[in-house]
Design a protein around this motif. Structure first.
Motif, PDB file in Angstrom:
ATOM      1  N   ASN A 181       0.863  -1.180   0.000  1.00 50.65           N
ATOM      2  CA  ASN A 181       0.000   0.000   0.000  1.00 50.65           C
ATOM      3  C   ASN A 181       0.901   1.232   0.000  1.00 50.65           C
ATOM      4  N   ASN A 182       1.207   1.712  -1.210  1.00 42.46           N
ATOM      5  CA  ASN A 182       2.162   2.818  -1.344  1.00 42.46           C
ATOM      6  C   ASN A 182       1.681   4.092  -0.657  1.00 42.46           C
ATOM      7  N   ARG A 183       0.373   4.339  -0.705  1.00 45.03           N
ATOM      8  CA  ARG A 183      -0.156   5.559  -0.100  1.00 45.03           C
ATOM      9  C   ARG A 183       0.046   5.568   1.419  1.00 45.03           C
ATOM     10  N   ALA A 184       0.050   4.395   2.001  1.00 47.40           N
ATOM     11  CA  ALA A 184       0.254   4.285   3.452  1.00 47.40           C
ATOM     12  C   ALA A 184       1.726   4.089   3.814  1.00 47.40           C
ATOM     13  N   ALA A 241      10.118  -0.954   2.311  1.00 43.62           N
ATOM     14  CA  ALA A 241       9.729  -0.811   3.725  1.00 43.62           C
ATOM     15  C   ALA A 241       9.200  -2.125   4.276  1.00 43.62           C
ATOM     16  N   ALA A 242       8.382  -2.809   3.489  1.00 42.59           N
ATOM     17  CA  ALA A 242       7.806  -4.081   3.938  1.00 42.59           C
ATOM     18  C   ALA A 242       8.883  -5.142   4.108  1.00 42.59           C
ATOM     19  N   LEU A 243       9.863  -5.135   3.206  1.00 43.51           N
ATOM     20  CA  LEU A 243      10.930  -6.140   3.266  1.00 43.51           C
ATOM     21  C   LEU A 243      11.764  -5.975   4.528  1.00 43.51           C
ATOM     22  N   ARG A 244      12.020  -4.730   4.917  1.00 46.83           N
ATOM     23  CA  ARG A 244      12.759  -4.493   6.162  1.00 46.83           C
ATOM     24  C   ARG A 244      11.998  -5.073   7.361  1.00 46.83           C
ATOM     25  N   SER A 245      10.674  -4.843   7.351  1.00 47.77           N
ATOM     26  CA  SER A 245       9.847  -5.328   8.454  1.00 47.77           C
ATOM     27  C   SER A 245       9.785  -6.852   8.465  1.00 47.77           C
ATOM     28  N   VAL A 246       9.672  -7.445   7.297  1.00 52.34           N
ATOM     29  CA  VAL A 246       9.560  -8.902   7.173  1.00 52.34           C
ATOM     30  C   VAL A 246      10.795  -9.596   7.718  1.00 52.34           C
ATOM     31  N   LEU A 247      11.946  -9.015   7.492  1.00 50.18           N
ATOM     32  CA  LEU A 247      13.191  -9.632   7.945  1.00 50.18           C
ATOM     33  C   LEU A 247      13.291  -9.694   9.463  1.00 50.18           C
ATOM     34  N   ARG A 248      12.434  -8.916  10.157  1.00 55.16           N
ATOM     35  CA  ARG A 248      12.391  -8.990  11.617  1.00 55.16           C
ATOM     36  C   ARG A 248      11.333  -9.989  12.104  1.00 55.16           C
ATOM     37  N   SER A 249      10.682 -10.681  11.140  1.00 55.71           N
ATOM     38  CA  SER A 249       9.599 -11.617  11.475  1.00 55.71           C
ATOM     39  C   SER A 249      10.032 -13.073  11.357  1.00 55.71           C
ATOM     40  N   ASP A 250      11.332 -13.317  11.418  1.00 54.88           N
ATOM     41  CA  ASP A 250      11.894 -14.671  11.397  1.00 54.88           C
ATOM     42  C   ASP A 250      11.417 -15.495  10.195  1.00 54.88           C
ATOM     43  N   PRO A 251      11.604 -14.987   8.959  1.00 56.22           N
ATOM     44  CA  PRO A 251      11.183 -15.771   7.791  1.00 56.22           C
ATOM     45  C   PRO A 251      12.238 -16.791   7.370  1.00 56.22           C
TER      46      PRO A 251
END
Length: 561
Positions: free
Chosen positions: A361-364, A370-380
């Motif tokens: 969601n680019n508008r948000a 940005a999402a990839l940075r967050s995902v890497l903190r989610s133990d994938p």
């Protein structure tokens, strides 16, 4: 055998014509004892005769004319003299009219009551004709599809407007009914896009089927404004604004399918052009690697790459080449209960069980980076990035692959070697690419020849070499070749093609390839080494599918440079 064959019957006439013999008939009759199928159906399934043979024999027996619906076609104005329900119920379809007589293809031309009913309904004299059962069934199905409407619209966008929820009676609104029919036909035909555009004197509707635009219908220009307005209502767009491009979306429920419709309008000289992209929201069956139909000589290398514990695997190709489908199939293959799989997509095209799918969601501010940075903190364990669009996303994806994750993504390049240099252009340091990249899969989609009407022909080596100058490079040195070309029939909408199949090339990043990447080698140098290391190129695979009769020479030349 004499007591089995009834003189004058279809079976007797088939034997008299030398199409089948008595032993073949006896075998079919034995099967019929435990089957409810007609004897003609069993004979065609056994391959002893064709539906056309039976239809021609029936025509001789009854004295009625045999017609090929593929050749004579269906005059829609004449077909519309009856309803689709009547056609389906009675296995009959009016084809054309000559001098006040309507010629009707009928499964049973001797049905006097049906002929009388048709005479009363149409107001014309009726002349039954005989056609092959499959041709008649396909023609009736196409006729029924053209005259049925989409059952229901369910606009569940976040910003629901009064226009989106407006309910119109399709029976009383010809424009609404036409729009519903267009969408219905597109879904039935498996179209990916609908193009509606105003030309000087008429409105044109085209579907993109199997990657190629086909003209479906032309309508009077006076209907155009109403059709565009209706589509805008469906998509929650401003019907008063015609000067600037607009985007909209809707959800269509049709039979057992829920389709997301993404709508884009653009002003042109004669009025607005509208394109509707159709995306099936919930696929009833997960796509598997087997469905992708890798050739054996490509699959082993790709399978090895996707089973690595960490690394970067890229899938490349132009828009609409099936990259997302390949990634979904790959995830279905390698996802297990022990692995945390997260995907970042824009949009989420197919929902998969057991996988965490994230909508961008680019508008948000929810971009891929940005999402990839967050995902890497989610133990994938496995991360799928829908598309590498910028250098920031590329760098993070590469770093993720270096820190113990398997990263899958797509990139827009013409071939597999081009992906290596593209990463360099996007600012990814060569030493990072060399350390992380496991392999690159490039792909295209070629249309498959219609199995019903494809035509075999022979071409000499010299003739084929004029068209494909480097033919010998791929190991083809025969005096001549048997190939197939498209013809066109009712089954394939006279295109000669039905369905598509992927053509691949897979570049494996070996130690020698890593050294080339570190030296910032050119695309040509990367390609030459990959071919030396037995990479099968897109062209090689295209010729391979052509030689086995899956597709045509023309299609390979159209899709693969």
């Amino acid at each position: 055998m004499g007591d089995i064959i009834i003189p004058g019957s279809i079976c007797a006439r088939l034997i008299d014509a030398g199409i089948i013999n008595e032993n073949q008939l006896k075998e079919a009759l034995e099967i019929q004892k435990t089957s409810k199928q007609l004897i003609g159906t069993i004979l065609t399934q056994l391959g002893y005769c064709t539906e056309e043979d039976i239809a021609k024999t029936l025509a001789k027996k009854t004295g009625y004319k045999f017609v090929s619906i593929d050749e004579v076609g269906v005059n829609i104005a004449v077909a519309n003299l009856i309803t689709p329900e009547f056609a389906l119920r009675n296995n009959a379809l009016p084809l054309y009219e000559e001098e006040g007589v309507v010629y009707v293809a009928m499964q049973n031309p001797n049905d006097i009551l049906l002929v009388d009913n048709l005479r009363m309904i149409t107001g014309y004299e009726i002349c039954p004709v005989v056609a092959a059962d499959m041709e008649l069934a396909v023609a009736i199905e196409n006729f029924a599809n053209m005259n049925s409407g989409v059952e229901d619209y369910d606009d569940d966008a976040e910003d629901t407007t009064a226009a989106e929820s407006e309910q119109l009676d399709i029976d009383d609104k010809p424009t609404v009914q036409l729009v519903n029919q267009i969408i219905n036909n597109a879904i039935k035909a498996g179209a990916s896009d609908i193009h509606i555009e105003a030309l000087e004197k008429y409105m044109r509707v085209r579907f993109r089927i199997d990657g190629v635009l086909q003209e479906i219908m032309q309508n009077p220009i006076k209907m155009y404004a109403g059709v565009i307005s209706r589509i805008k209502v469906i998509g929650g767009m401003d019907i008063a604004e015609r000067r600037i491009p607009q985007d909209g979306r809707a959800t269509v429920k049709f039979e057992d399918k829920t389709m997301d419709v993404r709508i884009a309008s653009m002003p042109t000289v004669y009025g607005e052009k509208v394109v509707m992209r159709l995306l099936e929201r919930n696929s009833s069956q997960a796509v598997t690697i087997k469905d992708i139909k890798f050739s054996p000589r490509q699959f082993d290398r790709f399978d090895h790459a996707i089973r690595m514990p960490y690394g970067f695997v890229l899938v490349t190709g132009p828009t609409g080449s099936g990259k997302s489908t390949t990634l979904y199939a790959t995830l279905a293959e390698i996802s297990t209960i022990e692995k945390n799989v997260i995907t970042l997509e824009d949009p989420v095209e197919r929902r998969m069980a057991g996988i965490n799918q994230v909508q961008m969601n680019n508008r948000a501010g929810m971009t891929f980076a940005a999402a990839l940075r967050s995902v890497l903190r989610s133990d994938p364990d496995i991360v799928m990035v829908g598309e590498i669009r910028d250098s920031e996303t590329a760098k993070i994806a590469v770093e993720a692959a270096l820190t113990g994750h398997l990263v899958l993504s797509t990139l827009h390049t013409n071939d597999a070697p081009g992906a290596v240099t593209r990463l360099d252009e996007m600012g990814v340091e060569p030493f990072l690419t060399a350390s992380s990249l496991v392999g690159v899969l490039a792909q295209r989609l070629v249309r498959k020849l219609c199995p019903k009407c494809r035509e075999e022909y022979e071409i000499s080596h010299a003739e084929l070499k004029k068209i494909v100058p480097d033919l010998e490079t791929y190991g083809y040195n025969q005096p001549s070749y048997k190939l197939y070309k498209a013809k066109g029939c009712l089954t394939c909408n006279n295109t000669g093609y039905k369905g598509r199949e992927a053509v691949f090339e897979f570049l494996t990043v070996t130690e020698e390839m890593k050294r080339l990447i570190l030296d910032r080698a050119t695309i040509t140098e990367v390609r030459d080494l990959a071919v030396k290391q037995e990479m099968k190129t897109l062209k090689d695979e295209g010729l391979y599918k052509m030689m086995e009769g899956t597709t045509s020479l023309e299609e390979v030349l159209r899709v693969i440079v």
